[in-house]
Write a protein that holds these residues in place. Sequence first.
Motif, PDB file in Angstrom:
ATOM      1  N   LYS A 239       0.822  -1.213   0.000  1.00  0.00           N
ATOM      2  CA  LYS A 239       0.000   0.000   0.000  1.00  0.00           C
ATOM      3  C   LYS A 239       0.858   1.266   0.000  1.00  0.00           C
ATOM      4  O   LYS A 239       2.023   1.255   0.389  1.00  0.00           O
ATOM      5  CB  LYS A 239      -0.941   0.004   1.212  1.00  0.00           C
ATOM      6  CG  LYS A 239      -2.033  -1.049   1.132  1.00  0.00           C
ATOM      7  CD  LYS A 239      -3.035  -0.877   2.260  1.00  0.00           C
ATOM      8  CE  LYS A 239      -4.188  -1.875   2.120  1.00  0.00           C
ATOM      9  NZ  LYS A 239      -5.196  -1.721   3.188  1.00  0.00           N
ATOM     10  N   ASN A 240       0.214   2.344  -0.405  1.00  0.00           N
ATOM     11  CA  ASN A 240       0.876   3.645  -0.500  1.00  0.00           C
ATOM     12  C   ASN A 240       0.847   4.360   0.853  1.00  0.00           C
ATOM     13  O   ASN A 240       0.218   5.401   1.012  1.00  0.00           O
ATOM     14  CB  ASN A 240       0.194   4.496  -1.572  1.00  0.00           C
ATOM     15  CG  ASN A 240       0.919   5.805  -1.817  1.00  0.00           C
ATOM     16  OD1 ASN A 240       2.137   5.840  -1.869  1.00  0.00           O
ATOM     17  ND2 ASN A 240       0.172   6.879  -1.968  1.00  0.00           N
ATOM     18  N   ILE A 241       1.537   3.805   1.815  1.00  0.00           N
ATOM     19  CA  ILE A 241       1.555   4.357   3.171  1.00  0.00           C
ATOM     20  C   ILE A 241       2.985   4.733   3.525  1.00  0.00           C
ATOM     21  O   ILE A 241       3.916   3.954   3.306  1.00  0.00           O
ATOM     22  CB  ILE A 241       1.007   3.344   4.194  1.00  0.00           C
ATOM     23  CG1 ILE A 241      -0.464   3.027   3.875  1.00  0.00           C
ATOM     24  CG2 ILE A 241       1.138   3.891   5.616  1.00  0.00           C
ATOM     25  CD1 ILE A 241      -1.064   1.965   4.760  1.00  0.00           C
ATOM     26  N   VAL A 242       3.141   5.922   4.068  1.00  0.00           N
ATOM     27  CA  VAL A 242       4.455   6.405   4.492  1.00  0.00           C
ATOM     28  C   VAL A 242       4.483   6.467   6.010  1.00  0.00           C
ATOM     29  O   VAL A 242       3.643   7.120   6.629  1.00  0.00           O
ATOM     30  CB  VAL A 242       4.763   7.802   3.909  1.00  0.00           C
ATOM     31  CG1 VAL A 242       6.091   8.313   4.438  1.00  0.00           C
ATOM     32  CG2 VAL A 242       4.785   7.739   2.390  1.00  0.00           C
ATOM     33  N   HIS A 243       5.435   5.763   6.597  1.00  0.00           N
ATOM     34  CA  HIS A 243       5.600   5.813   8.055  1.00  0.00           C
ATOM     35  C   HIS A 243       6.649   6.872   8.356  1.00  0.00           C
ATOM     36  O   HIS A 243       7.846   6.635   8.219  1.00  0.00           O
ATOM     37  CB  HIS A 243       6.050   4.446   8.592  1.00  0.00           C
ATOM     38  CG  HIS A 243       5.086   3.344   8.275  1.00  0.00           C
ATOM     39  ND1 HIS A 243       3.900   3.178   8.952  1.00  0.00           N
ATOM     40  CD2 HIS A 243       5.126   2.372   7.328  1.00  0.00           C
ATOM     41  CE1 HIS A 243       3.249   2.131   8.462  1.00  0.00           C
ATOM     42  NE2 HIS A 243       3.975   1.629   7.469  1.00  0.00           N
ATOM     43  N   ASP A 244       6.178   8.060   8.714  1.00  0.00           N
ATOM     44  CA  ASP A 244       7.117   9.139   9.008  1.00  0.00           C
ATOM     45  C   ASP A 244       6.864   9.680  10.396  1.00  0.00           C
ATOM     46  O   ASP A 244       5.984   9.234  11.109  1.00  0.00           O
ATOM     47  CB  ASP A 244       7.022  10.264   7.964  1.00  0.00           C
ATOM     48  CG  ASP A 244       5.622  10.855   7.884  1.00  0.00           C
ATOM     49  OD1 ASP A 244       4.917  10.846   8.907  1.00  0.00           O
ATOM     50  OD2 ASP A 244       5.232  11.314   6.792  1.00  0.00           O
ATOM     51  N   ASN A 245       7.691  10.666  10.786  1.00  0.00           N
ATOM     52  CA  ASN A 245       7.562  11.266  12.118  1.00  0.00           C
ATOM     53  C   ASN A 245       7.222  12.739  12.026  1.00  0.00           C
ATOM     54  O   ASN A 245       7.596  13.534  12.873  1.00  0.00           O
ATOM     55  CB  ASN A 245       8.854  11.087  12.922  1.00  0.00           C
ATOM     56  CG  ASN A 245      10.051  11.712  12.236  1.00  0.00           C
ATOM     57  OD1 ASN A 245       9.942  12.166  11.099  1.00  0.00           O
ATOM     58  ND2 ASN A 245      11.177  11.728  12.911  1.00  0.00           N
ATOM     59  N   LEU A 246       6.495  13.103  10.934  1.00  0.00           N
ATOM     60  CA  LEU A 246       6.084  14.504  10.819  1.00  0.00           C
ATOM     61  C   LEU A 246       5.160  14.875  11.961  1.00  0.00           C
ATOM     62  O   LEU A 246       5.132  15.994  12.440  1.00  0.00           O
ATOM     63  CB  LEU A 246       5.395  14.725   9.470  1.00  0.00           C
ATOM     64  CG  LEU A 246       6.323  14.708   8.246  1.00  0.00           C
ATOM     65  CD1 LEU A 246       5.507  14.820   6.979  1.00  0.00           C
ATOM     66  CD2 LEU A 246       7.356  15.793   8.316  1.00  0.00           C
ATOM     67  N   SER A 247       4.352  13.893  12.414  1.00  0.00           N
ATOM     68  CA  SER A 247       3.495  14.092  13.570  1.00  0.00           C
ATOM     69  C   SER A 247       3.999  13.189  14.682  1.00  0.00           C
ATOM     70  O   SER A 247       4.034  11.965  14.534  1.00  0.00           O
ATOM     71  CB  SER A 247       2.040  13.743  13.214  1.00  0.00           C
ATOM     72  OG  SER A 247       1.209  13.928  14.336  1.00  0.00           O
ATOM     73  N   LYS A 248       4.432  13.769  15.785  1.00  0.00           N
ATOM     74  CA  LYS A 248       5.006  12.986  16.875  1.00  0.00           C
ATOM     75  C   LYS A 248       3.946  12.117  17.534  1.00  0.00           C
ATOM     76  O   LYS A 248       2.771  12.465  17.568  1.00  0.00           O
ATOM     77  CB  LYS A 248       5.611  13.922  17.938  1.00  0.00           C
ATOM     78  CG  LYS A 248       6.778  14.756  17.442  1.00  0.00           C
ATOM     79  CD  LYS A 248       7.276  15.658  18.556  1.00  0.00           C
ATOM     80  CE  LYS A 248       8.400  16.563  18.083  1.00  0.00           C
ATOM     81  NZ  LYS A 248       8.838  17.494  19.148  1.00  0.00           N
TER      82      LYS A 248
END
Length: 766
Positions: A20-29
Motif C-alpha cells: 500500500k501507499n503508506i508512508v511511516h514518518d515522524n512529521l506528527s510525533k
Amino acid sequence: MKKTNLKTGLTSEEIKTAKKNIVHDNLSKSYRSIFLQHTFTFFNIVNFILAALVFWTGSYRNMLFMGVVLSNMVIGIVQEIRSKKVLDHLALIHQEQELVLRNGKEETIPITQIVQGDLLILRAGDQIPCDGQIVEGSIECSEAMLTGESDSIEKEVGNRVLSGSFVISGKAMMQVEQVGEDTYIHSILKEAKRNKRYPSQLRDAIQTIIRICTFSIIPVGILLFVKQYFLSAQTLQETILSTVAALIGMIPEGLVILTSIALAISSMKLAKQNVLVQELYCTETLARVNILCLDKTGTITQGKMSVLDAEQIAPCDPKQIIANMYAALSDDNSTAQALREWADLQPNEKALSAKPFTSANKCAQVQFASGTFVCGAYTFMTDHPDPNIVAKIQESAKQGKRVLALAKKEDDQIEVLALINIQDRLRKDIRQVFQFFQKQDVQVKIISGDDPVTVAALANQAGVPGKGIDMSKVSAEELPEVVMHNSIFGRVKPEQKKAMILALKKAGNTVAMSGDGVNDVMALKEADCSIAMGSGSQAARSIASLILLNDQFEALPSILDQGRCVINNIQRTASLFLVKTIFSFILSILTIFVLQEYPFQPIQLTLISSLAIGFPSFVLTLEPDYHRVTGNFLRTVFSKAVPGALCVSLCVITTYIVQHLIPMNQAQFSTVCTLLAGVCSLCVLYKTCIPLTPLRFILVIVMSSIFTICVLFLKKVFFLTNLTTPLFILTLAETACIPFFLWIFYVWIQEWNNARKKKREMKKPR
C-alpha cells in the motif's frame, strides 16, 4: 514488474496482497514521544532529585517549588498534543482522492489506499501520488515541484512519471510501480522534514541560562554540602535544606513557566482565529521579522481567475465559441475554470477533435464543422503577430491583466476574433494588510512565477510599490543585490526561492515566508518563520511553523501583534527572575568561602519568587505592547537584573558583617535576609512597572501588601522568627538604603552599556 490487465485493473485478491501507499514518518510525533520529551529533561530531573532530597528530610513545605516545575511540564505537553490533534485532523480533511480502475470498474479512493500495480486514471489538474509508467493515453506533466524546471514534459505510453508531478493537460492511465517510502517524492520530503528548530532569541537565551545554571549547580552543590556539613557542623537535614535552597534559587524555573504560559495563551488566541501554531517560539520569531516574502497566487490574490471583459475584434459571439470549446476540452486549470464560468452557455456545436492547452504551444485548439478555433497566448499562434493586437495585449498586461486571444484558424492563417481579459482576484482586505506591515516596519516582497509586468500591476494595486523584476534574467551572482533592493519579482523558479531567502538572511534580516506547495518546502525550511496555507500540500503544512487553516492571510497582523505583545513583555519582565538566579549564585559562592550557612530555606525563596517575581511577571506579560521587538534578549535582561542581584547580595553581606556586632542566631539571620531580599525584589518590580499604569500601580501595592501579611502573620509557614529591637532597627536601616543602592547600580550598568556601545560603533568601518 508484472503488467496489470488494462481492461479490469487489479482484482480484489490482488489488492489484498499488494503493497500500500503508506508512508511511516515522524512529521506528527506520537503521544509517547511528546510525553517523554517534556518530562525527562535535564531541568526536570534536577528538580525532581532536589525535591526527593527535601522529601527525605520531612520538610514537605519546602517542596512547594515543584508546583512550578509540574505546571511547566503539563503546559508543554498539552500545547504540543493540541497542535498534533489539529494537524492530524487537517491532514485527514485534506487527504486527496484518486480515480483507479479495479475489478473492471472506475472508483475513487484515498491516496493511502492505492497499492502497487494499481491503474490510476490521470486527468488535467491531478497531482500524481505515486511513481509509475504510462500504459495508455498521453498527458503533459509539470515536474517543477520536483526538479525546479518550469517547462512541461510530454508523457506517452512507456514513459515514467514521478509522484509530485502535476498533470497540465491530457488524459492517461498509469500503472503504479513505487508506493509509500519508495517513491521519488518521499526521498525529497525526507530531506525537507522539519529537523531543525527555527531561530528564537528567547528560546536560545532561556536555554543558555538554564544550561549554565544547571551545570553550575553540580560543583556548587557539592562544595556547599561539604562546607556546611563537615566544616560548619550543621545537621544533615539542615545541610540538605540550605543546599537545596541555594540550588533552587540558581534555577530560574519561573522564567520557563512564564514563557510557556505566555506563548501557550498566545497560541490559543490564534487558534480561535483558525491559526495553528506548530512551534511555540515561532510567534517570537515573527515578532522580530522585518521582511515578509509572499507568493502572489493565494496570498495577495484568491488563487482564482475571473474574466473581466472581452474586446471583440471581428464579428462573432465569443461566449458561445468559448462554451463550445471548453465543453470539449479536458483542461481544468484556473484559467479554464474562469472561462467556463464566464461563458455560461450550453454548447450548440459538437467538436470533431480537441487539443488541450500545453505549455509548448500555449493554446487550446478545437475543430468543429464550422471551423477550427484556438484560444491562448497570441504570440504563440502566429509567426507574424499584428503589432496593433500586441500593443493592446501589452497595455492590458501593465494593468495586471492576462490576455487570451480567441481566433479562427484556416490552414496556417489566424484571424483574431476577440481578446479576453482575465485577472487574478485580489483579496478584499489585502491593501489594509500591507498598510499594516508598512506601519510596523516590515518590508513586503512579492514572489511569483508569472510575468513580472502582470505581477507588478497586481502588487501595485495591492499597495506594494515598485516595478517587477524578471528573475529569469538574473544570475546567481546578481541575485543577492537584486533581492535586497527590489520588492516585486516575476518568473521566479522554485530553486530561486530558497536562494532569495538565504540571501536576505545573510544580509542580517529576519525573514518570514508563506507558501503552499511542495516546491516551497525547502525555502520554507530556510525561512526564519514559515507560514503555510491550510489548503496547501501536506509537505508544506508539516514543515511550517504556522498554518493558516482557512487560508486567511488577513490573520497575519493578529499573529504579528500577538508575538510582539508577548515577547516585549517577557523581555521586560524576565529580569525579575534573573535577579534571584544571580544573587543565589553570588551567595552560594560567598557561603562556600565566607558565610557559615546559606541564608535562605527553599520556601523563603518561593515566597519571594511568587510575590515579587512570578505572579507580577505573569500579569505584566499579558499587557498589550505591539512595538517591533529589538535588541539582544540576554544583554537586555541581564542589564536590568544585575543591579537588583547586587543589591540583595550587598544587603546579605552587610547583615553578615553586622552579625559580629549585633548577636543573632541562624534563624534571625535568615529572617533578616529574607525581608531584605523581598523588599529589594519588590523595588525591582516597581522599577520594571515604570511608567506606572493603574494596573501596574495596583499590582505593586497588592504584592507588597501580601508580602507584609505573610511576614507578619505566617512566620511559622515560612520559617521566619521574631527579631530583637537592634535587629529590627538594622533591618529598617538597610531597607531605607535599598533604593539608593539600586539607583547607584542601575546608573553604573547604564554607563557600562553606553561605553560598550560607543566602543562597538568606533570599531565599525566608516
